[in-house]
Design an enzyme around this catalytic site. Structure first.
Site, PDB file in Angstrom:
ATOM      1  N   ASN A 210      63.911 -67.548  22.260  1.00 22.35           N
ATOM      2  CA  ASN A 210      64.729 -68.635  21.414  1.00 22.35           C
ATOM      3  C   ASN A 210      65.639 -69.309  22.260  1.00 22.35           C
ATOM      4  O   ASN A 210      66.081 -68.951  23.274  1.00 22.35           O
ATOM      5  CB  ASN A 210      65.396 -67.811  20.468  1.00 22.35           C
ATOM      6  CG  ASN A 210      66.512 -66.580  20.949  1.00 22.35           C
ATOM      7  OD1 ASN A 210      67.385 -66.861  21.676  1.00 22.35           O
ATOM      8  ND2 ASN A 210      66.205 -65.104  20.418  1.00 22.35           N
ATOM      9  N   PRO A 211      66.354 -70.396  21.637  1.00 17.51           N
ATOM     10  CA  PRO A 211      67.207 -71.442  22.425  1.00 17.51           C
ATOM     11  C   PRO A 211      68.559 -70.670  22.923  1.00 17.51           C
ATOM     12  O   PRO A 211      68.924 -70.920  24.056  1.00 17.51           O
ATOM     13  CB  PRO A 211      67.474 -72.513  21.334  1.00 17.51           C
ATOM     14  CG  PRO A 211      66.132 -72.793  20.538  1.00 17.51           C
ATOM     15  CD  PRO A 211      65.771 -70.813  20.591  1.00 17.51           C
ATOM     16  N   TYR A 212      68.900 -69.601  22.200  1.00 19.54           N
ATOM     17  CA  TYR A 212      70.209 -69.022  22.767  1.00 19.54           C
ATOM     18  C   TYR A 212      69.873 -68.132  23.863  1.00 19.54           C
ATOM     19  O   TYR A 212      70.625 -68.335  24.773  1.00 19.54           O
ATOM     20  CB  TYR A 212      70.573 -67.965  21.513  1.00 19.54           C
ATOM     21  CG  TYR A 212      71.687 -67.104  21.908  1.00 19.54           C
ATOM     22  CD1 TYR A 212      72.858 -67.580  22.486  1.00 19.54           C
ATOM     23  CD2 TYR A 212      71.491 -65.774  21.875  1.00 19.54           C
ATOM     24  CE1 TYR A 212      73.852 -66.539  22.914  1.00 19.54           C
ATOM     25  CE2 TYR A 212      72.619 -64.833  22.244  1.00 19.54           C
ATOM     26  CZ  TYR A 212      73.662 -65.295  22.559  1.00 19.54           C
ATOM     27  OH  TYR A 212      74.685 -64.353  23.116  1.00 19.54           O
ATOM     28  N   GLY A 213      68.815 -67.356  23.943  1.00 17.08           N
ATOM     29  CA  GLY A 213      68.555 -66.777  25.192  1.00 17.08           C
ATOM     30  C   GLY A 213      68.017 -67.554  26.184  1.00 17.08           C
ATOM     31  O   GLY A 213      68.469 -67.532  27.385  1.00 17.08           O
ATOM     32  N   LYS A 216      71.178 -69.084  27.940  1.00 16.75           N
ATOM     33  CA  LYS A 216      71.982 -68.081  28.512  1.00 16.75           C
ATOM     34  C   LYS A 216      71.191 -67.876  29.854  1.00 16.75           C
ATOM     35  O   LYS A 216      71.842 -67.867  30.792  1.00 16.75           O
ATOM     36  CB  LYS A 216      72.082 -66.929  27.731  1.00 16.75           C
ATOM     37  CG  LYS A 216      73.091 -67.106  26.763  1.00 16.75           C
ATOM     38  CD  LYS A 216      74.417 -66.879  27.467  1.00 16.75           C
ATOM     39  CE  LYS A 216      75.751 -66.621  26.389  1.00 16.75           C
ATOM     40  NZ  LYS A 216      76.981 -66.391  26.852  1.00 16.75           N
TER      41      LYS A 216
END
EC number: 5.1.3.5
Length: 404
Positions: A210-213, A216
């Site tokens: 996902n874009p969050y991971g 990061k």
């Protein structure tokens, strides 16, 4: 040459000083000069005079830590622990996700000059970031500031790449320009994606889904590449699902109402128990797990900030440490809901829905490395007890910290 005692030379409307006529005035003038000099001296010693704040200079025996996102849930708890341990703390936050109420709590707990300052700023503004570093003498940075909701990241990916990856780059550039040599970076288990086997170790391949991971992971890569050419001390902490709150009830988790849909399951559980929402929505019951719901490693925020402080104390110039921060035990969402019902004493209504985009079935850590190298072990591992502590804060703060 005009004599001093000639009244004809006195300009109209001006006080006339005659040494011979008023000899006692000399003493008054001297006293005034002495008093003025004393006031100036005292002012110069006070914080902030002429820009000479204690925050702007390094001081022997004092470690000054910049806590980005320090008005947020995790960042405020980290700031509290640092202040308790006698660190000097500067919080920088734009309050888009944080709470000024949390900062006020910290200011009331630590009102002494030189302990804590708050700076309202956006870390995406390069000029603001450089100004902050130019005007403050930081010894280390704990970088928490980030948008951090998996579901939201799938809907607003560009926001996540900008807020997480780009802002981290600006922080690194400012650290390099101003000689700040220690970075403790708040990362996530989301960088691993959905590994083929459990538990997750630091050597587990990183394939975020996902874009969050992904954002990061990109930030981690930038930090690692930069560290190869410097003597910076770097600690990257990849932590799992955070729960709980300050055991003494001073701080808690208070997401903005509009973000509750994307927030942590604990927040939704408490909202349901308080009657803010009609019930708890469990997203996904068809995962390949024992009860069909996701399995997560729930880490208490008190343990998490303890890991950050231990990482700060162990950081060494020219070295990089990467650690998973978790309990090493996975619990299913259904287990979590049962524990939440017991902690709140409320029979919360549960609504089962389809999976949330970007989620994965099972994630829990192997904390062996952090246990061994940082002498850190999770202490608050009773799920019901962590939720009970958080629930006490929620009950006494039904509106969170109030308005910012």
């Amino acid at each position: 040459m005009i004599p001093l005692n000639r009244r004809a030379s006195q300009p109209r409307g001006m006080e006339y000083f005659d040494v011979r006529r008023k000899p006692h005035n000399i003493g008054k003038v001297i006293a005034a000069l002495v008093l003025t000099s004393l006031c100036i001296f005292v002012l110069k010693q006070s914080p902030g005079f002429g820009g000479n704040s204690v925050f702007s200079r390094h001081e022997l025996g004092v470690t000054h830590v910049l806590v980005t996102g320090g008005a947020g849930y995790i960042g405020s708890h980290a700031a509290l622990r640092l202040l308790k341990d006698n660190y000097r703390v500067t919080i920088v936050d734009n309050l888009s996700r944080g709470n000024m109420g949390a900062v006020k709590v910290l200011q009331e707990l630590f009102p002494q000059p030189g302990r804590l300052q708050f700076i309202y700023a956006d870390l995406g503004d390069q000029k603001s970031v450089n100004k902050i570093f130019a005007e403050n003498a930081f010894d280390a940075v704990m970088h928490f500031a980030a948008v951090a909701y998996v579901g939201e990241s799938t809907m607003e990916p560009l926001r996540y790449y900008h807020n997480i990856t780009s802002n981290t780059l600006l922080i690194l550039e400012a650290m390099a320009s101003h000689g700040v040599k220690t970075l403790i970076y708040s990362s996530t288990c989301a960088t691993y994606g959905e590994p083929e086997k459990m538990p997750i170790t630091e050597a587990t391949p990183q394939f975020p889904i996902n874009p969050y991971g992904k954002a990061k992971k990109m930030a981690e890569d930038i930090i690692l590449d930069f560290s190869k050419r410097t003597d910076m001390a770097v600690m990257i902490l990849r932590y799992f699902n955070v729960i709980g709150s300050d055991p003494e009830g001073r701080l808690g988790e208070a997401p903005r109402p509009e973000l509750r849909e994307h927030g942590r399951i604990s927040g939704a559980c408490f909202d349901a128990a308080l009657g803010v929402i009609p019930g708890l929505k469990v997203k996904g019951t068809d995962y390949p797990t024992a009860d069909g719901t996701c399995i997560r490693d729930y880490i208490d925020v008190t343990d998490l900030v303890d890991a950050h402080v231990k990482a700060l104390n162990k950081a060494e110039p020219g070295k990089v440490g990467i650690y998973n921060v978790g309990t090493g035990r996975g619990r299913s969402v259904k287990e979590f809901v049962d524990a939440c019902k017991k902690a709140t004493g409320v029979d919360i209504k549960i609504e089962y829905l389809s999976r949330r985009p970007g989620d994965y079935a099972e994630v829990y850590s192997d904390p062996t490395k952090i246990n061994k190298e940082l002498n850190w072990t999770a202490q608050y591992t009773d799920l019901k007890e962590s939720l009970s502590v958080a629930w006490r804060w929620q009950k006494s703060h039904p509106r969170g910290y109030g308005t910012n």
